[in-house]
Design an enzyme around this catalytic site. Structure first.
Site, PDB file in Angstrom:
ATOM      1  N   HIS A  75       8.710  -9.897   8.465  1.00  0.00           N
ATOM      2  CA  HIS A  75       9.566 -10.613   7.510  1.00  0.00           C
ATOM      3  C   HIS A  75      10.866  -9.842   7.295  1.00  0.00           C
ATOM      4  O   HIS A  75      10.856  -8.621   7.180  1.00  0.00           O
ATOM      5  CB  HIS A  75       8.851 -10.771   6.166  1.00  0.00           C
ATOM      6  N   TYR A 204       8.773 -14.143  -5.194  1.00  0.00           N
ATOM      7  CA  TYR A 204       8.459 -13.503  -6.469  1.00  0.00           C
ATOM      8  C   TYR A 204       9.203 -14.308  -7.539  1.00  0.00           C
ATOM      9  O   TYR A 204      10.436 -14.367  -7.506  1.00  0.00           O
ATOM     10  CB  TYR A 204       8.964 -12.061  -6.507  1.00  0.00           C
ATOM     11  N   PRO A 297       0.465  -3.957  -8.327  1.00  0.00           N
ATOM     12  CA  PRO A 297       0.718  -4.480  -6.983  1.00  0.00           C
ATOM     13  C   PRO A 297       2.096  -5.118  -6.768  1.00  0.00           C
ATOM     14  O   PRO A 297       2.449  -5.430  -5.633  1.00  0.00           O
ATOM     15  CB  PRO A 297      -0.386  -5.537  -6.786  1.00  0.00           C
ATOM     16  N   LYS A 301       3.108  -1.498  -2.896  1.00  0.00           N
ATOM     17  CA  LYS A 301       3.222  -0.088  -2.480  1.00  0.00           C
ATOM     18  C   LYS A 301       1.896   0.643  -2.256  1.00  0.00           C
ATOM     19  O   LYS A 301       1.868   1.672  -1.571  1.00  0.00           O
ATOM     20  CB  LYS A 301       4.013   0.697  -3.543  1.00  0.00           C
ATOM     21  N   TYR A 387      11.724  -1.398  -1.276  1.00  0.00           N
ATOM     22  CA  TYR A 387      10.665  -2.335  -0.888  1.00  0.00           C
ATOM     23  C   TYR A 387      10.293  -2.146   0.582  1.00  0.00           C
ATOM     24  O   TYR A 387       9.106  -2.040   0.925  1.00  0.00           O
ATOM     25  CB  TYR A 387      11.109  -3.787  -1.159  1.00  0.00           C
TER      26      TYR A 387
HETATM   27  P1  RFL Z   1      -9.571   2.468  -1.306  1.00  0.00           P
HETATM   28  O1  RFL Z   1      -9.150   1.381  -0.403  1.00  0.00           O
HETATM   29  O2  RFL Z   1      -9.939   2.083  -2.704  1.00  0.00           O
HETATM   30  O3  RFL Z   1     -10.760   3.240  -0.610  1.00  0.00           O
HETATM   31  C1  RFL Z   1     -11.515   4.211  -1.304  1.00  0.00           C
HETATM   32  C2  RFL Z   1     -12.899   4.216  -0.729  1.00  0.00           C
HETATM   33  O4  RFL Z   1     -13.676   5.244  -1.355  1.00  0.00           O
HETATM   34  C3  RFL Z   1     -14.978   4.740  -1.579  1.00  0.00           C
HETATM   35  N1  RFL Z   1     -15.634   5.524  -2.635  1.00  0.00           N
HETATM   36  C4  RFL Z   1     -16.545   6.494  -2.382  1.00  0.00           C
HETATM   37  N2  RFL Z   1     -17.038   6.997  -1.239  1.00  0.00           N
HETATM   38  C5  RFL Z   1     -17.987   7.980  -1.330  1.00  0.00           C
HETATM   39  N3  RFL Z   1     -18.440   8.460  -2.504  1.00  0.00           N
HETATM   40  C6  RFL Z   1     -17.981   7.983  -3.683  1.00  0.00           C
HETATM   41  N4  RFL Z   1     -18.444   8.432  -4.837  1.00  0.00           N
HETATM   42  C7  RFL Z   1     -16.984   6.962  -3.646  1.00  0.00           C
HETATM   43  N5  RFL Z   1     -16.306   6.261  -4.599  1.00  0.00           N
HETATM   44  C8  RFL Z   1     -15.502   5.415  -3.970  1.00  0.00           C
HETATM   45  C9  RFL Z   1     -14.728   3.297  -1.983  1.00  0.00           C
HETATM   46  O5  RFL Z   1     -15.884   2.488  -1.824  1.00  0.00           O
HETATM   47  C10 RFL Z   1     -13.622   2.902  -1.016  1.00  0.00           C
HETATM   48  O6  RFL Z   1     -14.101   2.340   0.181  1.00  0.00           O
HETATM   49  O7  RFL Z   1      -8.445   3.599  -1.436  1.00  0.00           O
HETATM   50  P2  RFL Z   1      -7.341   4.100  -0.343  1.00  0.00           P
HETATM   51  O8  RFL Z   1      -7.981   4.330   0.977  1.00  0.00           O
HETATM   52  O9  RFL Z   1      -6.593   5.164  -1.038  1.00  0.00           O
HETATM   53  O10 RFL Z   1      -6.381   2.827  -0.140  1.00  0.00           O
HETATM   54  C11 RFL Z   1      -5.575   2.346  -1.203  1.00  0.00           C
HETATM   55  C12 RFL Z   1      -5.383   0.835  -1.068  1.00  0.00           C
HETATM   56  O11 RFL Z   1      -6.646   0.210  -0.893  1.00  0.00           O
HETATM   57  C13 RFL Z   1      -4.676   0.246  -2.306  1.00  0.00           C
HETATM   58  O12 RFL Z   1      -3.635   1.087  -2.735  1.00  0.00           O
HETATM   59  C14 RFL Z   1      -4.054  -1.155  -2.011  1.00  0.00           C
HETATM   60  O13 RFL Z   1      -5.052  -2.100  -1.762  1.00  0.00           O
HETATM   61  C15 RFL Z   1      -3.168  -1.602  -3.169  1.00  0.00           C
HETATM   62  N6  RFL Z   1      -2.604  -2.944  -2.983  1.00  0.00           N
HETATM   63  C16 RFL Z   1      -1.482  -3.174  -2.201  1.00  0.00           C
HETATM   64  N7  RFL Z   1      -0.914  -2.158  -1.530  1.00  0.00           N
HETATM   65  C17 RFL Z   1       0.148  -2.389  -0.695  1.00  0.00           C
HETATM   66  O14 RFL Z   1       0.648  -1.427  -0.110  1.00  0.00           O
HETATM   67  N8  RFL Z   1       0.674  -3.635  -0.485  1.00  0.00           N
HETATM   68  C18 RFL Z   1       0.166  -4.722  -1.126  1.00  0.00           C
HETATM   69  O15 RFL Z   1       0.617  -5.838  -0.863  1.00  0.00           O
HETATM   70  C19 RFL Z   1      -0.929  -4.508  -2.041  1.00  0.00           C
HETATM   71  N9  RFL Z   1      -1.500  -5.539  -2.668  1.00  0.00           N
HETATM   72  C20 RFL Z   1      -3.204  -4.043  -3.595  1.00  0.00           C
HETATM   73  C21 RFL Z   1      -2.624  -5.331  -3.415  1.00  0.00           C
HETATM   74  C22 RFL Z   1      -4.368  -3.895  -4.352  1.00  0.00           C
HETATM   75  C23 RFL Z   1      -4.947  -4.997  -4.921  1.00  0.00           C
HETATM   76  N10 RFL Z   1      -6.133  -4.763  -5.663  1.00  0.00           N
HETATM   77  C24 RFL Z   1      -7.280  -5.536  -5.574  1.00  0.00           C
HETATM   78  C25 RFL Z   1      -6.296  -3.531  -6.407  1.00  0.00           C
HETATM   79  C26 RFL Z   1      -3.186  -6.437  -3.971  1.00  0.00           C
HETATM   80  C27 RFL Z   1      -4.341  -6.293  -4.732  1.00  0.00           C
HETATM   81  C28 RFL Z   1      -4.893  -7.526  -5.306  1.00  0.00           C
HETATM   82  C1  PHB Z   2      -0.379  -9.749  -1.206  1.00  0.00           C
HETATM   83  O1  PHB Z   2      -0.102 -10.455  -0.214  1.00  0.00           O
HETATM   84  O2  PHB Z   2      -1.552  -9.603  -1.596  1.00  0.00           O
HETATM   85  C2  PHB Z   2       0.694  -9.081  -1.937  1.00  0.00           C
HETATM   86  C3  PHB Z   2       1.986  -9.105  -1.426  1.00  0.00           C
HETATM   87  C4  PHB Z   2       3.006  -8.502  -2.136  1.00  0.00           C
HETATM   88  C5  PHB Z   2       2.739  -7.900  -3.341  1.00  0.00           C
HETATM   89  C6  PHB Z   2       1.446  -7.857  -3.847  1.00  0.00           C
HETATM   90  C7  PHB Z   2       0.414  -8.459  -3.147  1.00  0.00           C
HETATM   91  O3  PHB Z   2       3.752  -7.339  -4.044  1.00  0.00           O
END
Ligand code: RFL
Ligand code: PHB
Length: 394
Positions: A75, A204, A297, A301, A387
């Site tokens: 994009h 957004y 979110p 980031k 971004y």
């Molecule tokens: P994770 O992915 O949470 O993985 C951590 C892992 O550790 C495990 N764990 C354990 N393992 C062993 N022993 C224990 N005691 C443990 N406790 C926990 C967990 O089960 C898990 O598998 O962390 P990591 O690897 O640091 O990754 C971070 C990302 O997952 C997170 O920052 C993103 O998903 C955030 N996020 C977004 N980030 C972006 O860069 N772009 C986006 O568009 C974006 N959208 C989002 C998001 C997060 C969202 N949610 C649900 C929080 C959208 C959403 C809706």
């Molecule tokens: C997503 O696609 O889940 C998403 C994209 C951009 C954001 C947050 C979530 O800022």
């Protein structure tokens, strides 16, 4: 208790943990990964959708970019809108950098496949993870494996990649750690829908009823969000109510544009918070990803920041363990935190600009900021730079 000796014990098989094991293996450093959930559960969690340029560059250079290049959607920018206005902010023309739509679920699948074909040792479905002797020469991680047997991994270094609820961050003594935290007075209701996106790039939208966002996962799957009050019960929102609110907030004054509804595959409410814990290293424990910091979110980031941490940590550990050079490891926390605070600020800024607070004065400031961003090249460039992502090592 069975002891296993390795170089790096990694707690968490999310994107941070698996990418770290991948980058270490490429430089001849052995690791063992432990994870509480099952492989299927971790891969199915619906989370991030947007990858920054530097994340894509890193995944490609690590040999993980083949499917991303084939199936990811590049994009140029995003749309920012408020009632009767919609403006495109073109990151490519402003900064030469772009973003990719490629779900975290896909990144996770690619990492799992790569680690499996390399024979990576990963213990899934473990319990009672505990960290020991972090300031000694031989730290360890103990746990109960999926068969109920007690195990211990003795390592040179332990890395906490265990996300927002894992034990690693609290293994840093309270006297040593500092935390900064902000909760926001709203949440997101997110849906995944089996319908082609009604937009070519993400929208957004500021709206008096609340923020709305139109994202996507592919040409046939849409991801949409609505600002809702904290403590909203997902069952209070029928699919019809969600689509009506999305159509109102995203369609307000957008003549000729329509939101196409479709079957909702997944629906959940996400609280929003900012959190940073420093330092990101204590003795032989290093923290990476959500284990050390959480962003709301809105700025997309979280995943990118986890990847950026690991991109710094992998060479730091290779230096420490293979070359007996501690310089990068000693600098890791300070270097990583520069980017962490930049992204923490950007995520907070995007969040507070786009979610109407109910305070009429603040709302006028939000609209003024949006008008400036979309009419001034200087304003738009600052947003685009943040971004689309600053270079690794910023
Ligand atoms: P994770 O992915 O949470 O993985 C951590 C892992 O550790 C495990 N764990 C354990 N393992 C062993 N022993 C224990 N005691 C443990 N406790 C926990 C967990 O089960 C898990 O598998 O962390 P990591 O690897 O640091 O990754 C971070 C990302 O997952 C997170 O920052 C993103 O998903 C955030 N996020 C977004 N980030 C972006 O860069 N772009 C986006 O568009 C974006 N959208 C989002 C998001 C997060 C969202 N949610 C649900 C929080 C959208 C959403 C809706
Ligand atoms: C997503 O696609 O889940 C998403 C994209 C951009 C954001 C947050 C979530 O800022």
């Amino acid at each position: 208790m069975t002891d296993r000796r390795t170089q790096v014990a990694i707690i968490g098989a999310g994107p941070a943990g698996l990418l770290l094991s991948h980058l270490l293996a490429a430089e001849g450093v052995e690791s063992v990964v432990v994870e509480t959930r099952s492989e299927e559960y971790v891969a199915a969690r619906i989370r991030a959708g947007i990858l920054e340029q530097s994340t894509v560059d890193l995944l490609r250079s690590a040999g993980l970019g083949e499917r991303l290049t084939r199936e990811g959607d590049q994009h140029r920018g995003i749309y920012l809108q408020w009632p009767s206005e919609r403006h495109h902010v073109d990151f490519v023309s402003l900064t030469g950098r772009s973003v990719w739509v490629y779900g975290q679920t896909e990144v996770q699948k690619d990492l799992v496949a790569a680690r499996r074909s390399a024979g990576q040792e990963i213990h899934y479905e473990i319990s009672e993870t505990a960290l020991h002797d972090l300031t000694g020469d031989l730290p360890s991680v103990s746990f109960i494996d999926s068969a109920g047997a007690p195990q211990r991994i003795v390592a040179d270094v332990v890395v906490g990649c265990d996300g927002s609820f894992g034990p690693s961050r609290n293994a840093v003594p309270a006297a040593v750690r500092s935390t900064w935290e902000k909760a926001y007075p709203y949440s997101w209701l997110g849906i995944l829908a089996d319908v082609a996106p009604s937009t070519d790039e993400l929208i957004y939208a500021w709206h008096p009823d609340g923020f709305a966002m139109h994202s996507m996962r592919s040409s046939t799957v849409s991801r949409l969000y609505l600002q809702v009050p904290n403590d909203t019960a997902v069952d209070d929102w029928s699919d019809d109510r969600i689509w009506e609110s999305l159509a109102t907030r995203l369609g307000h004054g957008q003549a000729g544009w329509q939101l196409t509804p479709g079957p909702v595959i997944e629906k959940s409410v996400l609280p929003m918070r900012s959190f940073v814990q420093t330092p990101m290293r204590h003795g032989r424990l290093f923290l990476a990803g959500d284990a050390a910091h959480i962003v709301p979110p809105t700025g997309a980031k979280g995943l990118n920041l986890a990847v950026a941490d690991v991109a710094l940590l992998a060479p730091a550990l290779v230096g420490l363990l293979r070359k007996h050079d501690a310089r990068l490891a000693d600098e890791y926390s300070d270097t990583a935190l520069r980017r962490v605070w930049r992204c923490t600020h950007f995520s907070w800024w995007m969040t507070t600009m786009l979610h109407p607070s109910g305070d009429p004065f603040e709302e006028q400031l939000q609209l003024s900021q949006l008008r400036w961003l979309t009419s001034s090249e200087a304003g738009a460039t600052g947003m685009a730079e943040n971004y689309a992502g600053l270079p690794i090592g910023f």
